[in-house]
Design a protein around this motif. Sequence first.
Motif, mmCIF file in Angstrom:
data_model
loop_
_atom_site.group_PDB
_atom_site.id
_atom_site.type_symbol
_atom_site.label_atom_id
_atom_site.label_comp_id
_atom_site.label_asym_id
_atom_site.label_seq_id
_atom_site.Cartn_x
_atom_site.Cartn_y
_atom_site.Cartn_z
ATOM 1 N N UNK A 102 0.842 -1.210 0.000
ATOM 2 C CA UNK A 102 0.000 0.000 0.000
ATOM 3 C C UNK A 102 0.873 1.255 0.000
ATOM 4 N N UNK A 103 1.875 1.257 0.854
ATOM 5 C CA UNK A 103 2.768 2.407 0.993
ATOM 6 C C UNK A 103 3.489 2.691 -0.329
ATOM 7 N N UNK A 104 4.076 1.659 -0.907
ATOM 8 C CA UNK A 104 4.806 1.815 -2.171
ATOM 9 C C UNK A 104 3.838 2.203 -3.293
ATOM 10 N N UNK A 105 2.664 1.595 -3.315
ATOM 11 C CA UNK A 105 1.664 1.945 -4.319
ATOM 12 C C UNK A 105 1.278 3.403 -4.265
ATOM 13 N N UNK A 106 1.114 3.936 -3.053
ATOM 14 C CA UNK A 106 0.768 5.350 -2.910
ATOM 15 C C UNK A 106 1.904 6.253 -3.392
ATOM 16 N N UNK A 107 3.132 5.874 -3.124
ATOM 17 C CA UNK A 107 4.261 6.674 -3.609
ATOM 18 C C UNK A 107 4.264 6.694 -5.134
ATOM 19 N N UNK A 108 4.103 5.536 -5.746
ATOM 20 C CA UNK A 108 4.086 5.498 -7.213
ATOM 21 C C UNK A 108 2.875 6.229 -7.779
ATOM 22 N N UNK A 109 1.701 6.073 -7.160
ATOM 23 C CA UNK A 109 0.504 6.775 -7.634
ATOM 24 C C UNK A 109 0.687 8.286 -7.591
ATOM 25 N N UNK A 110 1.383 8.767 -6.587
ATOM 26 C CA UNK A 110 1.520 10.213 -6.406
ATOM 27 C C UNK A 110 2.750 10.819 -7.069
#
Length: 186
Positions: A102-110
Amino acid sequence: MLTELQINKLERFFYVLDYDRNGIIEKDDFLGIAENLCILWRIREGDPKYDEIKSKFEAGWNHFDLFVNNNDGKANWDHWIHFAEEVIINGDEDFFKHYVDEFVGEIFDNFDTDNDGYINLDEYIDLLVGYRIEVRFAAKSFRKLDRNKDDLISRGELISAVKEFFRSNDPDAPGNWLFGMGILPD
């Protein structure tokens, strides 16, 4: 029991998330980061992209609040350190994997603004600026996180860094540089 190095890293992350530096992580901190990024990227209120960025960070807050689950919409240091020790560092492996994903996904999404599946140095600097992290160590941090030295941080490299940031007791672990500078015990 947390080591001194882990406590230092968790304190650093708490400070990163506590955008207004009032000692409490709350929804307004996440929205403050979104506002900062809109300023950085010259996106004005009223632009659909502005609302999209704010929505992403509101969703990020909802994930964080769900994970910490202190039921009052705020996380002080005691909430954070208890959650981190019990759930992230010493908790269930499946939950930790989910949290990291989740954390890594949010970084990539943003921050993967060119949508190429990597974080380049400019995008990493935007991450640091967005979170009001001092950028003087940006290039060195980026080099530490870019393990294969291709001038890009892949999803796999970021997953390794996040895992090290939370769970490694090695003061030389590249993941200690996740938030712009290495973390060493006092």
